[in-house]
Design an enzyme around this catalytic site. Structure first.
Site, PDB file in Angstrom:
ATOM      1  N   GLN A 206       0.919  -1.266  -0.129  1.00 46.36           N
ATOM      2  CA  GLN A 206      -0.030   0.030  -0.104  1.00 46.36           C
ATOM      3  C   GLN A 206       0.954   1.120  -0.100  1.00 46.36           C
ATOM      4  O   GLN A 206       1.531   1.613   1.020  1.00 46.36           O
ATOM      5  CB  GLN A 206      -0.808   0.052   1.455  1.00 46.36           C
ATOM      6  CG  GLN A 206      -1.775  -1.423   1.535  1.00 46.36           C
ATOM      7  CD  GLN A 206      -2.736  -1.539   0.225  1.00 46.36           C
ATOM      8  OE1 GLN A 206      -3.752  -0.755   0.324  1.00 46.36           O
ATOM      9  NE2 GLN A 206      -2.418  -2.411  -0.668  1.00 46.36           N
ATOM     10  N   GLY A 247     -11.804   2.908   3.315  1.00 46.35           N
ATOM     11  CA  GLY A 247     -11.003   2.064   2.728  1.00 46.35           C
ATOM     12  C   GLY A 247      -9.865   2.662   1.875  1.00 46.35           C
ATOM     13  O   GLY A 247      -9.951   4.228   1.502  1.00 46.35           O
ATOM     14  N   HIS A 248      -8.841   1.813   1.258  1.00 50.68           N
ATOM     15  CA  HIS A 248      -7.756   2.864   0.517  1.00 50.68           C
ATOM     16  C   HIS A 248      -8.426   3.235  -0.723  1.00 50.68           C
ATOM     17  O   HIS A 248      -9.471   2.773  -1.374  1.00 50.68           O
ATOM     18  CB  HIS A 248      -6.722   1.625   0.334  1.00 50.68           C
ATOM     19  CG  HIS A 248      -7.088   0.352  -0.549  1.00 50.68           C
ATOM     20  ND1 HIS A 248      -6.419  -0.756  -0.463  1.00 50.68           N
ATOM     21  CD2 HIS A 248      -8.204   0.088  -1.267  1.00 50.68           C
ATOM     22  CE1 HIS A 248      -7.032  -1.562  -0.931  1.00 50.68           C
ATOM     23  NE2 HIS A 248      -7.939  -1.034  -1.801  1.00 50.68           N
ATOM     24  N   ASN A 249      -7.874   4.277  -1.110  1.00 52.01           N
ATOM     25  CA  ASN A 249      -7.952   5.105  -2.359  1.00 52.01           C
ATOM     26  C   ASN A 249      -9.403   5.940  -2.351  1.00 52.01           C
ATOM     27  O   ASN A 249      -9.776   6.424  -3.426  1.00 52.01           O
ATOM     28  CB  ASN A 249      -8.043   4.390  -3.627  1.00 52.01           C
ATOM     29  CG  ASN A 249      -6.717   3.605  -3.654  1.00 52.01           C
ATOM     30  OD1 ASN A 249      -5.683   3.948  -3.464  1.00 52.01           O
ATOM     31  ND2 ASN A 249      -6.808   2.410  -4.297  1.00 52.01           N
TER      32      ASN A 249
END
Length: 336
Positions: A206, A247-249
Protein backbone atom coordinates in the site's frame (compact mmCIF):
# COMPACT_ATOMS: atom_id res chain seq x y z
CA UNK A 1 -25.09 22.52 32.09
CA UNK A 2 -21.29 22.53 31.73
CA UNK A 3 -20.35 20.93 35.04
CA UNK A 4 -17.44 22.83 36.56
CA UNK A 5 -15.57 19.58 37.23
CA UNK A 6 -15.13 19.10 33.46
CA UNK A 7 -15.81 22.44 31.76
CA UNK A 8 -14.29 25.85 32.44
CA UNK A 9 -16.75 28.69 31.90
CA UNK A 10 -15.93 32.24 30.89
CA UNK A 11 -18.01 35.36 31.29
CA UNK A 12 -20.31 36.95 32.29
CA UNK A 13 -21.08 38.75 29.04
CA UNK A 14 -23.51 41.52 28.22
CA UNK A 15 -26.58 40.87 26.11
CA UNK A 16 -25.00 42.97 23.35
CA UNK A 17 -21.90 40.75 23.26
CA UNK A 18 -23.98 37.56 23.26
CA UNK A 19 -26.25 38.82 20.47
CA UNK A 20 -23.24 39.89 18.41
CA UNK A 21 -21.60 36.48 18.91
CA UNK A 22 -24.85 34.84 17.81
CA UNK A 23 -24.89 37.10 14.74
CA UNK A 24 -28.41 37.96 15.77
CA UNK A 25 -30.45 41.00 16.74
CA UNK A 26 -31.79 41.82 20.21
CA UNK A 27 -33.31 44.79 21.99
CA UNK A 28 -30.77 47.15 23.60
CA UNK A 29 -31.00 46.26 27.28
CA UNK A 30 -28.55 46.04 30.17
CA UNK A 31 -28.61 42.31 30.86
CA UNK A 32 -25.57 40.40 32.12
CA UNK A 33 -25.57 36.74 31.10
CA UNK A 34 -23.51 34.12 32.90
CA UNK A 35 -24.03 30.88 30.98
CA UNK A 36 -26.18 28.67 28.78
CA UNK A 37 -28.91 26.18 29.68
CA UNK A 38 -31.92 24.31 28.22
CA UNK A 39 -35.24 26.11 27.97
CA UNK A 40 -36.69 24.04 30.79
CA UNK A 41 -34.02 24.91 33.36
CA UNK A 42 -32.49 28.21 32.25
CA UNK A 43 -32.57 31.04 34.77
CA UNK A 44 -32.80 34.79 34.38
CA UNK A 45 -29.02 35.11 33.93
CA UNK A 46 -28.70 32.38 31.27
CA UNK A 47 -29.14 32.02 27.52
CA UNK A 48 -31.15 29.26 25.84
CA UNK A 49 -32.36 28.55 22.32
CA UNK A 50 -35.17 27.05 20.24
CA UNK A 51 -34.44 25.44 16.90
CA UNK A 52 -36.90 22.52 16.66
CA UNK A 53 -40.42 23.90 16.87
CA UNK A 54 -41.79 20.74 18.43
CA UNK A 55 -40.37 22.15 21.69
CA UNK A 56 -42.25 25.42 21.37
CA UNK A 57 -44.25 24.66 24.52
CA UNK A 58 -41.00 24.77 26.51
CA UNK A 59 -40.35 28.21 25.05
CA UNK A 60 -43.72 29.41 26.34
CA UNK A 61 -42.73 28.49 29.91
CA UNK A 62 -39.03 29.32 29.98
CA UNK A 63 -37.48 31.61 32.59
CA UNK A 64 -34.32 32.21 30.57
CA UNK A 65 -32.88 35.71 30.48
CA UNK A 66 -32.47 35.46 26.71
CA UNK A 67 -33.47 32.94 24.05
CA UNK A 68 -32.06 32.51 20.58
CA UNK A 69 -34.99 32.04 18.20
CA UNK A 70 -36.00 32.38 14.57
CA UNK A 71 -37.75 35.71 13.94
CA UNK A 72 -40.98 33.80 13.25
CA UNK A 73 -40.98 32.58 16.88
CA UNK A 74 -40.03 35.86 18.55
CA UNK A 75 -43.64 36.68 19.43
CA UNK A 76 -43.84 33.53 21.57
CA UNK A 77 -40.92 34.51 23.78
CA UNK A 78 -42.35 35.18 27.29
CA UNK A 79 -42.39 38.62 28.87
CA UNK A 80 -39.21 39.14 30.84
CA UNK A 81 -37.15 37.07 28.39
CA UNK A 82 -35.22 38.75 25.58
CA UNK A 83 -35.41 37.31 22.08
CA UNK A 84 -32.15 37.10 20.17
CA UNK A 85 -33.44 36.82 16.62
CA UNK A 86 -31.58 35.00 13.89
CA UNK A 87 -32.50 32.89 10.88
CA UNK A 88 -30.02 30.20 12.01
CA UNK A 89 -30.77 29.52 15.70
CA UNK A 90 -28.73 26.34 16.00
CA UNK A 91 -25.59 27.84 14.47
CA UNK A 92 -26.07 30.85 16.74
CA UNK A 93 -26.35 28.54 19.74
CA UNK A 94 -23.08 26.85 18.77
CA UNK A 95 -21.29 30.21 18.69
CA UNK A 96 -22.76 31.36 22.01
CA UNK A 97 -22.03 28.08 23.78
CA UNK A 98 -18.44 28.32 22.55
CA UNK A 99 -18.28 31.88 23.91
CA UNK A 100 -19.08 30.68 27.43
CA UNK A 101 -17.16 27.41 27.11
CA UNK A 102 -14.16 28.01 24.84
CA UNK A 103 -11.74 25.24 23.93
CA UNK A 104 -8.98 25.20 26.56
CA UNK A 105 -5.83 26.88 25.29
CA UNK A 106 -2.82 24.86 24.27
CA UNK A 107 -0.09 24.58 26.91
CA UNK A 108 3.10 24.77 24.84
CA UNK A 109 5.81 22.28 25.62
CA UNK A 110 6.76 18.62 25.49
CA UNK A 111 5.89 16.42 28.47
CA UNK A 112 8.98 14.76 30.01
CA UNK A 113 7.58 11.28 29.35
CA UNK A 114 6.96 11.91 25.64
CA UNK A 115 9.37 10.48 23.10
CA UNK A 116 10.39 12.84 20.32
CA UNK A 117 12.84 11.28 17.89
CA UNK A 118 15.89 13.10 16.65
CA UNK A 119 14.95 14.68 13.36
CA UNK A 120 11.30 15.29 14.31
CA UNK A 121 10.20 18.94 14.20
CA UNK A 122 7.83 20.23 16.88
CA UNK A 123 6.85 23.88 16.80
CA UNK A 124 7.59 25.58 20.14
CA UNK A 125 3.94 26.64 20.46
CA UNK A 126 2.66 23.04 20.25
CA UNK A 127 1.68 20.86 23.21
CA UNK A 128 2.91 17.25 23.27
CA UNK A 129 1.18 15.15 25.94
CA UNK A 130 2.53 12.44 28.22
CA UNK A 131 3.72 9.13 26.76
CA UNK A 132 3.12 10.29 23.20
CA UNK A 133 5.57 9.37 20.43
CA UNK A 134 6.76 11.65 17.62
CA UNK A 135 8.85 9.62 15.16
CA UNK A 136 11.74 10.80 13.01
CA UNK A 137 10.83 13.13 10.17
CA UNK A 138 7.41 14.02 11.60
CA UNK A 139 6.42 17.69 11.72
CA UNK A 140 4.04 19.20 14.28
CA UNK A 141 2.78 22.68 13.38
CA UNK A 142 2.08 25.77 15.48
CA UNK A 143 -0.66 25.61 18.08
CA UNK A 144 -1.17 21.85 17.88
CA UNK A 145 -2.16 19.65 20.80
CA UNK A 146 -0.95 16.02 20.74
CA UNK A 147 -2.85 13.98 23.32
CA UNK A 148 -1.50 11.36 25.74
CA UNK A 149 -0.17 8.14 24.19
CA UNK A 150 -0.74 9.38 20.63
CA UNK A 151 1.70 8.14 17.99
CA UNK A 152 2.74 10.39 15.11
CA UNK A 153 4.59 8.24 12.58
CA UNK A 154 7.68 8.95 10.57
CA UNK A 155 7.22 11.65 7.95
CA UNK A 156 3.71 12.63 9.06
CA UNK A 157 2.93 16.34 8.78
CA UNK A 158 0.40 17.86 11.18
CA UNK A 159 -0.67 21.36 10.17
CA UNK A 160 -1.28 24.32 12.45
CA UNK A 161 -3.89 24.27 15.25
CA UNK A 162 -4.63 20.55 14.96
CA UNK A 163 -5.80 18.37 17.87
CA UNK A 164 -4.78 14.73 18.01
CA UNK A 165 -6.67 12.78 20.68
CA UNK A 166 -5.35 10.32 23.21
CA UNK A 167 -4.16 6.96 21.82
CA UNK A 168 -4.71 8.05 18.19
CA UNK A 169 -2.14 6.89 15.67
CA UNK A 170 -1.10 8.57 12.42
CA UNK A 171 1.16 7.17 9.72
CA UNK A 172 1.71 8.00 6.03
CA UNK A 173 -0.50 11.06 6.48
CA UNK A 174 -0.55 14.79 5.74
CA UNK A 175 -2.93 16.95 7.78
CA UNK A 176 -4.01 20.46 6.93
CA UNK A 177 -4.93 23.18 9.43
CA UNK A 178 -7.45 22.80 12.27
CA UNK A 179 -7.86 19.05 11.83
CA UNK A 180 -9.30 17.23 14.85
CA UNK A 181 -8.55 13.53 15.19
CA UNK A 182 -10.50 12.12 18.12
CA UNK A 183 -9.16 9.55 20.60
CA UNK A 184 -8.36 6.09 19.33
CA UNK A 185 -8.61 6.92 15.63
CA UNK A 186 -6.27 5.11 13.24
CA UNK A 187 -5.05 7.08 10.23
CA UNK A 188 -2.82 5.76 7.45
CA UNK A 189 -2.51 2.07 8.18
CA UNK A 190 -2.35 -0.45 5.34
CA UNK A 191 -5.54 -0.98 3.40
CA UNK A 192 -7.26 -4.33 2.89
CA UNK A 193 -5.41 -5.20 -0.30
CA UNK A 194 -4.26 -8.67 -1.29
CA UNK A 195 -4.05 -11.01 -4.26
CA UNK A 196 -5.38 -14.57 -4.18
CA UNK A 197 -2.94 -17.21 -5.38
CA UNK A 198 -2.91 -21.01 -5.36
CA UNK A 199 -0.52 -20.74 -2.42
CA UNK A 200 -2.72 -18.40 -0.41
CA UNK A 201 -3.10 -14.65 -0.07
CA UNK A 202 -0.38 -12.28 -1.18
CA UNK A 203 -0.38 -8.80 0.39
CA UNK A 204 -0.21 -5.92 -2.08
CA UNK A 205 2.04 -3.05 -0.93
CA UNK A 206 0.00 0.00 0.00
CA UNK A 207 2.08 2.88 -1.36
CA UNK A 208 -0.30 5.84 -1.05
CA UNK A 209 -0.98 8.32 1.73
CA UNK A 210 -3.91 9.78 3.65
CA UNK A 211 -4.62 13.48 3.04
CA UNK A 212 -6.83 15.20 5.60
CA UNK A 213 -7.60 18.67 4.29
CA UNK A 214 -8.33 21.76 6.41
CA UNK A 215 -11.05 21.62 9.08
CA UNK A 216 -11.64 17.87 8.85
CA UNK A 217 -12.85 16.02 11.96
CA UNK A 218 -12.28 12.28 12.41
CA UNK A 219 -14.33 10.60 15.15
CA UNK A 220 -13.16 8.30 17.90
CA UNK A 221 -12.02 4.83 16.81
CA UNK A 222 -12.53 5.65 13.14
CA UNK A 223 -10.06 4.11 10.68
CA UNK A 224 -8.83 5.61 7.41
CA UNK A 225 -6.63 3.33 5.29
CA UNK A 226 -3.87 4.85 3.23
CA UNK A 227 -4.07 4.50 -0.53
CA UNK A 228 -2.61 1.66 -2.53
CA UNK A 229 -1.31 3.52 -5.60
CA UNK A 230 -3.10 6.84 -5.14
CA UNK A 231 -3.94 8.79 -1.98
CA UNK A 232 -6.96 8.45 0.27
CA UNK A 233 -8.37 11.99 0.57
CA UNK A 234 -10.83 13.50 3.03
CA UNK A 235 -11.99 16.86 1.66
CA UNK A 236 -11.94 20.17 3.51
CA UNK A 237 -14.59 20.59 6.21
CA UNK A 238 -15.79 16.98 6.16
CA UNK A 239 -16.98 15.39 9.41
CA UNK A 240 -16.59 11.69 10.18
CA UNK A 241 -18.42 10.27 13.19
CA UNK A 242 -17.09 7.57 15.52
CA UNK A 243 -16.45 4.02 14.26
CA UNK A 244 -16.32 4.81 10.54
CA UNK A 245 -14.23 2.69 8.14
CA UNK A 246 -12.72 4.40 5.09
CA UNK A 247 -11.02 2.02 2.64
CA UNK A 248 -7.93 2.66 0.57
CA UNK A 249 -8.10 5.14 -2.31
CA UNK A 250 -11.45 6.53 -1.16
CA UNK A 251 -11.94 10.22 -1.97
CA UNK A 252 -14.36 12.43 -0.08
CA UNK A 253 -15.19 15.88 -1.39
CA UNK A 254 -15.77 19.01 0.64
CA UNK A 255 -18.08 19.08 3.66
CA UNK A 256 -19.24 15.48 3.53
CA UNK A 257 -20.94 14.05 6.64
CA UNK A 258 -20.40 10.38 7.49
CA UNK A 259 -22.36 9.05 10.47
CA UNK A 260 -21.24 6.26 12.82
CA UNK A 261 -20.56 2.70 11.65
CA UNK A 262 -20.49 3.54 7.96
CA UNK A 263 -18.16 1.46 5.79
CA UNK A 264 -16.85 2.80 2.47
CA UNK A 265 -14.99 0.30 0.31
CA UNK A 266 -11.84 1.06 -1.64
CA UNK A 267 -11.68 3.52 -4.54
CA UNK A 268 -15.20 4.87 -4.05
CA UNK A 269 -15.59 8.62 -4.61
CA UNK A 270 -18.01 10.85 -2.73
CA UNK A 271 -18.44 14.27 -4.30
CA UNK A 272 -18.97 17.46 -2.30
CA UNK A 273 -21.69 17.71 0.38
CA UNK A 274 -22.68 14.05 0.44
CA UNK A 275 -24.43 12.87 3.64
CA UNK A 276 -24.33 9.25 4.72
CA UNK A 277 -26.55 7.86 7.51
CA UNK A 278 -25.41 5.43 10.18
CA UNK A 279 -24.46 1.84 9.31
CA UNK A 280 -24.68 2.41 5.56
CA UNK A 281 -22.28 0.37 3.47
CA UNK A 282 -20.80 1.09 0.05
CA UNK A 283 -19.19 -1.26 -2.44
CA UNK A 284 -15.92 -0.28 -4.06
CA UNK A 285 -15.21 1.75 -7.21
CA UNK A 286 -18.46 3.75 -7.03
CA UNK A 287 -19.22 7.44 -7.51
CA UNK A 288 -21.70 9.15 -5.22
CA UNK A 289 -22.84 12.42 -6.78
CA UNK A 290 -22.69 15.86 -5.22
CA UNK A 291 -25.27 16.49 -2.51
CA UNK A 292 -26.59 12.92 -2.46
CA UNK A 293 -28.17 11.66 0.77
CA UNK A 294 -27.65 8.02 1.76
CA UNK A 295 -30.12 6.76 4.35
CA UNK A 296 -29.17 4.80 7.47
CA UNK A 297 -28.33 1.12 6.85
CA UNK A 298 -28.50 1.58 3.09
CA UNK A 299 -26.52 -0.82 0.92
CA UNK A 300 -24.96 1.00 -2.04
CA UNK A 301 -23.91 -1.29 -4.90
CA UNK A 302 -24.06 1.15 -7.83
CA UNK A 303 -23.38 4.81 -8.56
CA UNK A 304 -25.71 7.40 -7.03
CA UNK A 305 -26.78 10.48 -9.00
CA UNK A 306 -26.10 13.99 -7.69
CA UNK A 307 -28.79 15.13 -5.26
CA UNK A 308 -30.43 11.69 -5.04
CA UNK A 309 -31.94 10.44 -1.77
CA UNK A 310 -31.71 6.67 -1.37
CA UNK A 311 -32.66 4.07 1.23
CA UNK A 312 -32.73 0.31 1.62
CA UNK A 313 -30.48 -2.57 0.65
CA UNK A 314 -29.89 -2.62 -2.20
CA UNK A 315 -30.45 1.12 -2.14
CA UNK A 316 -33.25 2.69 -4.15
CA UNK A 317 -34.89 6.12 -4.33
CA UNK A 318 -36.40 7.18 -1.02
CA UNK A 319 -39.93 7.55 -2.45
CA UNK A 320 -39.87 4.06 -3.96
CA UNK A 321 -38.62 2.58 -0.70
CA UNK A 322 -41.47 3.99 1.36
CA UNK A 323 -44.02 3.09 -1.29
CA UNK A 324 -42.88 -0.54 -1.06
CA UNK A 325 -43.08 -0.45 2.74
CA UNK A 326 -46.64 0.86 2.55
CA UNK A 327 -47.59 -1.87 0.05
CA UNK A 328 -46.15 -4.59 2.27
CA UNK A 329 -48.11 -3.28 5.25
CA UNK A 330 -51.32 -3.40 3.25
CA UNK A 331 -50.58 -6.94 2.10
CA UNK A 332 -49.90 -8.01 5.69
CA UNK A 333 -53.33 -6.72 6.66
CA UNK A 334 -54.98 -8.54 3.77
CA UNK A 335 -55.70 -5.37 1.86
CA UNK A 336 -53.48 -6.08 -1.15
Amino acid sequence: MGNARFFRRSGPYSLAVVASTARGVADELELPLEGVAPLQTAGSNEVSFLDNRRYASALDQTSAGAVIVHPDMAARVPAGTVAIRTTEPYAAWARVAALFYPVPPVSPGIHPSAIVAEGARVDPSAEVGPLSVIEAGAEIGPGCRIGPCAVIGSGVIVGRDCRIGAHASLSHALLGARVYVYPGARIGQEGFGFASTVEGFLSVPQLGRVILEDDVEVGANTTIDRGSLRDTVIGAGSRLDNLVQIGHNVILGRCCVIVAQVGISGSTILEDFVRVGGQAGMAGHLRIGQGAEIGAQAGIISDVDPGAKVLGSPAQPKRDFFRQIATLKKMAKGEG
